[in-house]
Each structure stands twice: as C-alpha cells, then as structure tokens.
Design a protein around this motif. Structure first.
Motif, PDB file in Angstrom:
ATOM      1  N   UNK A 123       1.275  -0.963   0.145  1.00  0.00           N
ATOM      2  CA  UNK A 123       0.048  -0.008   0.530  1.00  0.00           C
ATOM      3  C   UNK A 123       0.386   1.439   0.155  1.00  0.00           C
ATOM      4  N   UNK A 124       2.512   1.207   0.953  1.00  0.00           N
ATOM      5  CA  UNK A 124       2.889   2.496   1.148  1.00  0.00           C
ATOM      6  C   UNK A 124       3.584   2.079  -0.393  1.00  0.00           C
ATOM      7  N   UNK A 125       3.714   1.553  -1.044  1.00  0.00           N
ATOM      8  CA  UNK A 125       4.527   1.472  -1.990  1.00  0.00           C
ATOM      9  C   UNK A 125       4.282   1.887  -3.250  1.00  0.00           C
ATOM     10  N   UNK A 126       3.028   1.728  -3.425  1.00  0.00           N
ATOM     11  CA  UNK A 126       1.778   1.962  -4.418  1.00  0.00           C
ATOM     12  C   UNK A 126       1.631   3.493  -3.905  1.00  0.00           C
ATOM     13  N   UNK A 127       1.306   3.800  -3.223  1.00  0.00           N
ATOM     14  CA  UNK A 127       1.527   5.408  -2.437  1.00  0.00           C
ATOM     15  C   UNK A 127       2.470   5.935  -2.976  1.00  0.00           C
ATOM     16  N   UNK A 128       4.029   5.791  -2.644  1.00  0.00           N
ATOM     17  CA  UNK A 128       4.968   6.583  -2.751  1.00  0.00           C
ATOM     18  C   UNK A 128       5.075   6.359  -4.388  1.00  0.00           C
ATOM     19  N   UNK A 129       4.575   5.484  -5.395  1.00  0.00           N
ATOM     20  CA  UNK A 129       5.386   5.692  -6.566  1.00  0.00           C
ATOM     21  C   UNK A 129       4.283   5.985  -7.682  1.00  0.00           C
ATOM     22  N   UNK A 130       3.090   5.789  -6.997  1.00  0.00           N
ATOM     23  CA  UNK A 130       2.064   6.892  -7.808  1.00  0.00           C
ATOM     24  C   UNK A 130       2.129   8.792  -7.505  1.00  0.00           C
ATOM     25  N   UNK A 131       2.657   9.017  -6.197  1.00  0.00           N
ATOM     26  CA  UNK A 131       3.349  10.259  -5.923  1.00  0.00           C
ATOM     27  C   UNK A 131       4.224  10.705  -6.949  1.00  0.00           C
ATOM     28  N   UNK A 132       4.614  10.363  -7.069  1.00  0.00           N
ATOM     29  CA  UNK A 132       6.818  10.618  -7.729  1.00  0.00           C
ATOM     30  C   UNK A 132       5.902   9.881  -9.573  1.00  0.00           C
ATOM     31  N   UNK A 150      14.658   9.139 -13.563  1.00  0.00           N
ATOM     32  CA  UNK A 150      16.396   8.582 -12.833  1.00  0.00           C
ATOM     33  C   UNK A 150      15.924   9.348 -11.388  1.00  0.00           C
ATOM     34  N   UNK A 151      15.692  10.468 -11.094  1.00  0.00           N
ATOM     35  CA  UNK A 151      15.885  10.762  -9.842  1.00  0.00           C
ATOM     36  C   UNK A 151      14.603  10.671  -8.886  1.00  0.00           C
ATOM     37  N   UNK A 152      13.258  10.646  -9.635  1.00  0.00           N
ATOM     38  CA  UNK A 152      12.641  10.533  -9.154  1.00  0.00           C
ATOM     39  C   UNK A 152      12.138   8.497  -7.950  1.00  0.00           C
ATOM     40  N   UNK A 153      13.127   8.027  -9.077  1.00  0.00           N
ATOM     41  CA  UNK A 153      13.551   6.404  -8.027  1.00  0.00           C
ATOM     42  C   UNK A 153      14.515   7.050  -7.352  1.00  0.00           C
ATOM     43  N   UNK A 154      15.217   7.582  -7.346  1.00  0.00           N
ATOM     44  CA  UNK A 154      16.240   7.853  -5.952  1.00  0.00           C
ATOM     45  C   UNK A 154      14.860   8.028  -5.057  1.00  0.00           C
ATOM     46  N   UNK A 155      14.181   8.954  -5.224  1.00  0.00           N
ATOM     47  CA  UNK A 155      13.640   9.645  -4.729  1.00  0.00           C
ATOM     48  C   UNK A 155      12.142   8.582  -3.531  1.00  0.00           C
ATOM     49  N   UNK A 156      11.709   7.467  -4.367  1.00  0.00           N
ATOM     50  CA  UNK A 156      11.116   6.686  -3.825  1.00  0.00           C
ATOM     51  C   UNK A 156      11.336   5.621  -3.039  1.00  0.00           C
ATOM     52  N   UNK A 157      13.293   5.424  -3.531  1.00  0.00           N
ATOM     53  CA  UNK A 157      13.708   4.495  -3.051  1.00  0.00           C
ATOM     54  C   UNK A 157      14.013   4.563  -1.173  1.00  0.00           C
ATOM     55  N   UNK A 158      13.920   6.381  -1.145  1.00  0.00           N
ATOM     56  CA  UNK A 158      14.687   6.894   0.229  1.00  0.00           C
ATOM     57  C   UNK A 158      13.737   6.320   0.949  1.00  0.00           C
TER      58      UNK A 158
END
Length: 248
Positions: A123-132, A150-158
């Motif tokens: 649920x949190x993964x989906x929220x972060x991915x959709x937000x970025x 790529x930086x959005x991926x880095x932000x989501x990873x963090x």
C-alpha cells in the motif's frame, strides 16, 4: 510552536589533517532538525555544509560531539550497528542518483528492503510510486529513463522504507529546472502529507525556497537561519556571505 526533533547535532566538530594542513570543517555545531520538516543547508564552498550532512547521516564520524537520530546516539556505535541505523532509519538521495543499472525502476526502489530482508508494504509502495508518477515506468532500467525520472526513482527508494529522516545531497544538481521543480515539489509534499523529515544540502536558492527552514553555514559554524524562506530572500542572504572572512 516548537517542533519535536527527529535528529540533533550536539557540539559537532570535524577536523581534517594535522599541523599546518589542519582544516576545521565543523566548529562546534549544535542544531535540531524538526520532525516532519524540510530543512535546507546552505553556505559558500568550504563552509562545512556537506560535512555536517555526512556526519548527521552517519556517513562520516565527527572528531568530537555527538549526533542523535530518532533517539539513537550515534557516537560509540560499532560498524554493524551503524550499518543497521543507516539501513533502517535513514534514507539517502544523491545528486548522481546511484541507481543499479541492471535493475528495473521497481527493483531499484525496493532494493534497500530486499537487502534488509524486509517485506514491501504494498500500500505504501503504491502511494509513493503514484506520488512520484512512476507507475508506467516501473519495468524500465535507468538507461531507459530521463534524468528526472531517475531521480524520482531515487526519491521513491529513499522513502519506501519509511525512514525516520531522509538526507539529500544536491538532489536537483543534475536536473533541468522543470525536473528540479517536480522533485522539490514531491519532497515538500512528503513532509506536509506524510510527515517525512528531510534535510537537503543545496547551493540553489530556488531549491532552498521549498524548505520550511534554511540553515546558513560559514567557516564551519551556523551563522544564520531563516524560517519560511523564499528564493529571493535566500539569494539576498547568500550575497551577504561575500563579506564573511575566513577564520584560521
């Protein structure tokens, strides 16, 4: 109203070298970083801003003083405990993205959790991915993504591991103005909407304008701070550093 501290520097000192080559990068810095706030650290080259962030993020050990992260005192922690602290309580965003080229965007995002052997909170993964805005790019490798993506991926990873605090070192330094605005807006919303705590080191007054507070360093000391900054006010304050003399 005072904000609870998620991280704290206590009389931090950092000295490089010895004798005539000695450099005092930090000169007794004490500061709190508020929970659920975005703080920007600024200063001229050699002011100690990156050193402060590296010590706060447990990437470097101070010569003296202490760092407290989410109630944990860093000083005295052994390497294994430091690794666990960085893995479980800290998030990192770097100017160079630091993505694994052979992994997909999704695999890069979940990598810290995979390494730690922790399950992904879907649920949190989906929220972060959709937000970025990465939903349709999760299967792509870094080489198939733009710099901003790529930086959005880095932000989501963090953020996907729900760290106590995220440290970002010039997170928009390699991006154009549009991509920079997207990343900064996301970081800003993550504090306001999700209570994330973020500290960024930046030389860009526009980036600092997104923060709740800006700390200004010169010669290893905090010389000023600004609450509710704007890019114009930050730029005007930075001009004042032209008159700051360098101490021995």
């Amino acid at each position: 109203m005072a904000t609870e501290a998620i991280a704290r520097a206590i009389d931090l000192q950092k000295i490089y070298g010895t004798g005539e080559a000695q450099v005092k990068a930090l000169r007794g810095v004490s500061v709190d970083f508020g929970r659920g706030e975005m703080t920007a650290i600024m200063g001229p080259s050699g002011s100690g801003k990156s050193t402060l962030m590296h010590c706060m993020a447990a990437l470097d050990r101070p010569t003296d003083g202490d760092v407290e992260i989410d109630g944990v005192q860093v000083r005295g922690l052994k390497d294994k405990a430091l690794t666990q602290l960085r893995r479980d309580r800290l998030g990192f965003i770097f100017q160079s993205f630091n993505l694994v080229p052979t992994l997909s965007a999704k695999e890069n995002i979940t990598l810290p959790l995979d390494i730690a052997g922790r399950k992904v909170d879907q649920e949190w993964f989906d929220r972060v991915v959709d937000t970025v805005g990465l939903r349709d790019r999760l299967g792509h490798r870094p080489s198939e993504l733009s710099g901003g993506q790529q930086q959005r991926v880095a932000c989501a990873r963090a953020l996907v591991s729900r760290p106590a605090i995220v440290f970002a070192d010039e997170p928009t330094g390699n991006l154009d103005s549009r991509a920079s605005a997207e990343i900064l807006s996301f970081l800003r919303s993550s504090t306001k909407d999700y209570g994330q705590s973020i500290v960024i080191v930046t030389h860009d007054p526009v980036a600092a304008g997104y923060a709740d507070r800006v700390l200004f360093l010169a010669d290893g000391e905090i010389v000023d701070e600004m609450v509710d900054p704007t890019a114009d006010k930050v730029l005007e304050r930075m001009r004042g550093f032209d008159g700051v003399g360098r101490r021995s």
